[in-house]
Design a protein around this motif. Structure first.
Motif, PDB file in Angstrom:
ATOM      1  N   ASP A 113       0.823  -1.216   0.000  1.00  0.00           N
ATOM      2  CA  ASP A 113       0.000   0.000   0.000  1.00  0.00           C
ATOM      3  C   ASP A 113       0.854   1.262   0.000  1.00  0.00           C
ATOM      4  OD1 ASP A 113      -2.150  -1.658  -0.013  1.00  0.00           O
ATOM      5  OD2 ASP A 113      -2.793  -1.240   2.039  1.00  0.00           O
ATOM      6  N   ILE A 114       1.947   1.237   0.760  1.00  0.00           N
ATOM      7  CA  ILE A 114       2.839   2.406   0.773  1.00  0.00           C
ATOM      8  C   ILE A 114       3.388   2.654  -0.632  1.00  0.00           C
ATOM      9  CG2 ILE A 114       5.091   3.238   1.581  1.00  0.00           C
ATOM     10  CD1 ILE A 114       4.442   1.860   4.274  1.00  0.00           C
ATOM     11  N   CYS A 115       3.848   1.597  -1.281  1.00  0.00           N
ATOM     12  CA  CYS A 115       4.395   1.759  -2.641  1.00  0.00           C
ATOM     13  C   CYS A 115       3.325   2.224  -3.626  1.00  0.00           C
ATOM     14  CB  CYS A 115       5.034   0.463  -3.115  1.00  0.00           C
ATOM     15  SG  CYS A 115       6.596   0.093  -2.288  1.00  0.00           S
ATOM     16  N   SER A 116       2.112   1.728  -3.470  1.00  0.00           N
ATOM     17  CA  SER A 116       1.019   2.158  -4.358  1.00  0.00           C
ATOM     18  C   SER A 116       0.732   3.648  -4.202  1.00  0.00           C
ATOM     19  CB  SER A 116      -0.257   1.364  -4.064  1.00  0.00           C
ATOM     20  OG  SER A 116      -0.097   0.029  -4.406  1.00  0.00           O
ATOM     21  N   ILE A 117       0.645   4.090  -2.966  1.00  0.00           N
ATOM     22  CA  ILE A 117       0.363   5.502  -2.704  1.00  0.00           C
ATOM     23  C   ILE A 117       1.489   6.384  -3.235  1.00  0.00           C
ATOM     24  CG2 ILE A 117       0.138   7.219  -0.849  1.00  0.00           C
ATOM     25  CD1 ILE A 117      -1.361   4.944   0.717  1.00  0.00           C
ATOM     26  N   LEU A 118       2.735   5.986  -2.948  1.00  0.00           N
ATOM     27  CA  LEU A 118       3.863   6.801  -3.382  1.00  0.00           C
ATOM     28  C   LEU A 118       4.061   6.774  -4.894  1.00  0.00           C
ATOM     29  CD1 LEU A 118       6.407   6.053  -0.530  1.00  0.00           C
ATOM     30  CD2 LEU A 118       4.951   8.061  -0.815  1.00  0.00           C
ATOM     31  N   SER A 119       3.748   5.658  -5.536  1.00  0.00           N
ATOM     32  CA  SER A 119       3.853   5.644  -7.003  1.00  0.00           C
ATOM     33  C   SER A 119       2.783   6.550  -7.619  1.00  0.00           C
ATOM     34  CB  SER A 119       3.770   4.227  -7.556  1.00  0.00           C
ATOM     35  OG  SER A 119       2.516   3.637  -7.305  1.00  0.00           O
ATOM     36  N   GLY A 120       1.630   6.635  -6.968  1.00  0.00           N
ATOM     37  CA  GLY A 120       0.607   7.581  -7.434  1.00  0.00           C
ATOM     38  C   GLY A 120       1.069   9.019  -7.280  1.00  0.00           C
ATOM     39  N   ALA A 121       1.726   9.314  -6.156  1.00  0.00           N
ATOM     40  CA  ALA A 121       2.254  10.666  -5.939  1.00  0.00           C
ATOM     41  C   ALA A 121       3.364  10.981  -6.937  1.00  0.00           C
ATOM     42  CB  ALA A 121       2.780  10.807  -4.513  1.00  0.00           C
ATOM     43  N   ALA A 122       4.219  10.001  -7.223  1.00  0.00           N
ATOM     44  CA  ALA A 122       5.275  10.214  -8.225  1.00  0.00           C
ATOM     45  C   ALA A 122       4.656  10.377  -9.606  1.00  0.00           C
ATOM     46  CB  ALA A 122       6.267   9.049  -8.204  1.00  0.00           C
ATOM     47  N   GLY A 123       3.542   9.688  -9.848  1.00  0.00           N
ATOM     48  CA  GLY A 123       2.820   9.874 -11.113  1.00  0.00           C
ATOM     49  C   GLY A 123       2.279  11.288 -11.235  1.00  0.00           C
ATOM     50  N   ALA A 124       1.838  11.849 -10.123  1.00  0.00           N
ATOM     51  CA  ALA A 124       1.381  13.244 -10.131  1.00  0.00           C
ATOM     52  C   ALA A 124       2.539  14.179 -10.462  1.00  0.00           C
ATOM     53  CB  ALA A 124       0.769  13.603  -8.785  1.00  0.00           C
ATOM     54  N   ALA A 125       3.737  13.856  -9.955  1.00  0.00           N
ATOM     55  CA  ALA A 125       4.918  14.662 -10.275  1.00  0.00           C
ATOM     56  C   ALA A 125       5.240  14.568 -11.768  1.00  0.00           C
ATOM     57  CB  ALA A 125       6.115  14.211  -9.441  1.00  0.00           C
ATOM     58  N   ILE A 126       5.076  13.387 -12.342  1.00  0.00           N
ATOM     59  CA  ILE A 126       5.283  13.224 -13.788  1.00  0.00           C
ATOM     60  C   ILE A 126       4.307  14.097 -14.543  1.00  0.00           C
ATOM     61  CG2 ILE A 126       5.005  11.590 -15.702  1.00  0.00           C
ATOM     62  CD1 ILE A 126       6.145   9.419 -13.862  1.00  0.00           C
ATOM     63  N   THR A 127       3.062  14.093 -14.108  1.00  0.00           N
ATOM     64  CA  THR A 127       2.040  14.919 -14.752  1.00  0.00           C
ATOM     65  C   THR A 127       2.414  16.397 -14.680  1.00  0.00           C
ATOM     66  OG1 THR A 127       0.354  13.295 -14.191  1.00  0.00           O
ATOM     67  CG2 THR A 127      -0.413  15.492 -14.787  1.00  0.00           C
ATOM     68  N   LEU A 128       2.921  16.830 -13.528  1.00  0.00           N
ATOM     69  CA  LEU A 128       3.319  18.236 -13.381  1.00  0.00           C
ATOM     70  C   LEU A 128       4.474  18.596 -14.317  1.00  0.00           C
ATOM     71  CD1 LEU A 128       3.054  18.759  -9.517  1.00  0.00           C
ATOM     72  CD2 LEU A 128       1.547  19.663 -11.306  1.00  0.00           C
ATOM     73  N   PHE A 129       5.399  17.656 -14.508  1.00  0.00           N
ATOM     74  CA  PHE A 129       6.485  17.908 -15.451  1.00  0.00           C
ATOM     75  C   PHE A 129       5.956  18.073 -16.873  1.00  0.00           C
ATOM     76  CE2 PHE A 129       9.620  16.118 -12.387  1.00  0.00           C
ATOM     77  CZ  PHE A 129      10.575  17.130 -12.486  1.00  0.00           C
ATOM     78  N   MET A 130       4.939  17.295 -17.226  1.00  0.00           N
ATOM     79  CA  MET A 130       4.437  17.294 -18.593  1.00  0.00           C
ATOM     80  C   MET A 130       3.371  18.361 -18.842  1.00  0.00           C
ATOM     81  SD  MET A 130       4.239  13.132 -18.901  1.00  0.00           S
ATOM     82  CE  MET A 130       3.123  13.128 -20.253  1.00  0.00           C
ATOM     83  N   ILE A 131       2.774  18.879 -17.806  1.00  0.00           N
ATOM     84  CA  ILE A 131       1.601  19.740 -17.930  1.00  0.00           C
ATOM     85  C   ILE A 131       1.892  21.081 -18.621  1.00  0.00           C
ATOM     86  CG2 ILE A 131       1.471  21.118 -15.804  1.00  0.00           C
ATOM     87  CD1 ILE A 131      -1.288  19.731 -15.424  1.00  0.00           C
ATOM     88  N   ASP A 132       3.103  21.584 -18.449  1.00  0.00           N
ATOM     89  CA  ASP A 132       3.432  22.879 -19.051  1.00  0.00           C
ATOM     90  C   ASP A 132       3.480  22.828 -20.573  1.00  0.00           C
ATOM     91  OD1 ASP A 132       3.594  24.164 -16.626  1.00  0.00           O
ATOM     92  OD2 ASP A 132       5.739  23.757 -16.395  1.00  0.00           O
ATOM     93  N   SER A 133       3.751  21.664 -21.116  1.00  0.00           N
ATOM     94  CA  SER A 133       3.928  21.566 -22.561  1.00  0.00           C
ATOM     95  C   SER A 133       2.654  21.192 -23.306  1.00  0.00           C
ATOM     96  CB  SER A 133       5.031  20.544 -22.872  1.00  0.00           C
ATOM     97  OG  SER A 133       4.654  19.275 -22.378  1.00  0.00           O
ATOM     98  N   VAL A 134       1.534  21.091 -22.618  1.00  0.00           N
ATOM     99  CA  VAL A 134       0.285  20.726 -23.298  1.00  0.00           C
ATOM    100  C   VAL A 134      -0.785  21.788 -23.070  1.00  0.00           C
ATOM    101  CG1 VAL A 134       0.717  18.243 -23.123  1.00  0.00           C
ATOM    102  CG2 VAL A 134      -0.563  19.363 -21.327  1.00  0.00           C
ATOM    103  N   PRO A 135      -1.721  21.897 -23.993  1.00  0.00           N
ATOM    104  CA  PRO A 135      -2.816  22.859 -23.832  1.00  0.00           C
ATOM    105  C   PRO A 135      -3.706  22.500 -22.623  1.00  0.00           C
ATOM    106  CG  PRO A 135      -2.798  21.926 -26.056  1.00  0.00           C
ATOM    107  CD  PRO A 135      -1.773  21.200 -25.264  1.00  0.00           C
ATOM    108  N   PRO A 136      -4.339  23.489 -22.006  1.00  0.00           N
ATOM    109  CA  PRO A 136      -5.166  23.250 -20.813  1.00  0.00           C
ATOM    110  C   PRO A 136      -6.254  22.190 -21.007  1.00  0.00           C
ATOM    111  CG  PRO A 136      -4.855  25.600 -21.141  1.00  0.00           C
ATOM    112  CD  PRO A 136      -4.253  24.915 -22.334  1.00  0.00           C
ATOM    113  N   ALA A 137      -6.809  22.093 -22.180  1.00  0.00           N
ATOM    114  CA  ALA A 137      -7.884  21.128 -22.414  1.00  0.00           C
ATOM    115  C   ALA A 137      -7.392  19.684 -22.317  1.00  0.00           C
ATOM    116  CB  ALA A 137      -8.504  21.374 -23.786  1.00  0.00           C
ATOM    117  N   ILE A 138      -6.128  19.477 -22.543  1.00  0.00           N
ATOM    118  CA  ILE A 138      -5.571  18.118 -22.552  1.00  0.00           C
ATOM    119  C   ILE A 138      -5.007  17.726 -21.182  1.00  0.00           C
ATOM    120  CG2 ILE A 138      -3.821  16.646 -23.662  1.00  0.00           C
ATOM    121  CD1 ILE A 138      -4.166  18.277 -26.151  1.00  0.00           C
ATOM    122  N   ARG A 139      -4.834  18.677 -20.280  1.00  0.00           N
ATOM    123  CA  ARG A 139      -4.187  18.409 -18.989  1.00  0.00           C
ATOM    124  C   ARG A 139      -4.915  17.356 -18.155  1.00  0.00           C
ATOM    125  NH1 ARG A 139      -2.297  24.578 -17.532  1.00  0.00           N
ATOM    126  NH2 ARG A 139      -0.794  24.675 -19.244  1.00  0.00           N
TER     127      ARG A 139
END
Length: 187
Positions: A113-139
């Protein structure tokens, strides 16, 4: 079977409330430790660093879930036979099987469960890295794809691991016992 009886008598000394307290404190401490380490990696790295972090967390989750399931599915009889033959790691494997409920809880619930939660949080960090390069509708769509990929890959890996754990439980438990034995002093 005398080995199992001795371990079972030692096991009875644990009070259920004590186990619950220990596992709760252990969960809190491990989550803090893993969370701080993964946050340090996510903050100080790039998109690739976060992706590697997610993969490592997913792999740890799958391995521990497989071990937890193997311990729960394993029987003590073949391991007792290996203890009698003085096979390295057999005593540790027997301790795992005798304490299957606690080992399975720790491996599947705490670490998993700890790894699942933290991998989800790291996935959110990945999304934040990618979010600047895409239009708001696709975020929103991008965030859903990243979290869905992490969840699907984790579920797939754990399903494969569970099938493997059920079919090869004794071998997995013995291998785990050998790993533990390599880190412990010789009795």
């Amino acid at each position: 079977m005398k080995e199992v009886e001795v371990l079972t008598k030692k096991r009875r000394k644990w009070l259920p409330g004590k186990w619950l307290l220990v596992i709760s404190v252990l969960s809190f401490g491990l989550t803090m430790l893993f969370g701080m380490l993964s946050n340090l990696v996510a903050v100080s790295s790039s998109l690739i660093g976060c992706a590697v972090l997610v993969l490592v967390l997913m792999l740890v989750n799958i391995v521990f879930d497989t071990v937890g399931m193997a311990v729960a599915a394993s029987s003590a009889k073949p391991i007792v036979d290996l203890v009698g033959k003085n096979v390295k790691g057999a005593r540790q494997a027997l301790k795992l099987v005798v304490n299957a409920d606690k080992v399975s809880c720790f491996c599947c619930d705490v670490v998993g469960d700890i790894c699942s939660i933290l991998s989800g949080a790291a996935g959110a960090a990945i999304t934040l890295f990618m979010i600047d390069s895409v239009p708001p509708a696709i975020r929103v769509f991008l965030a859903a794809i990243v979290s869905s990929f992490i969840a699907a890959a984790s579920v797939f890996g754990k399903a494969v691991g569970k099938e493997y754990a059920i079919n090869y439980s004794t071998g997995i438990v013995l291998f785990t016992g050998k790993v533990i034995a390599s880190f412990t002093k010789k009795q």
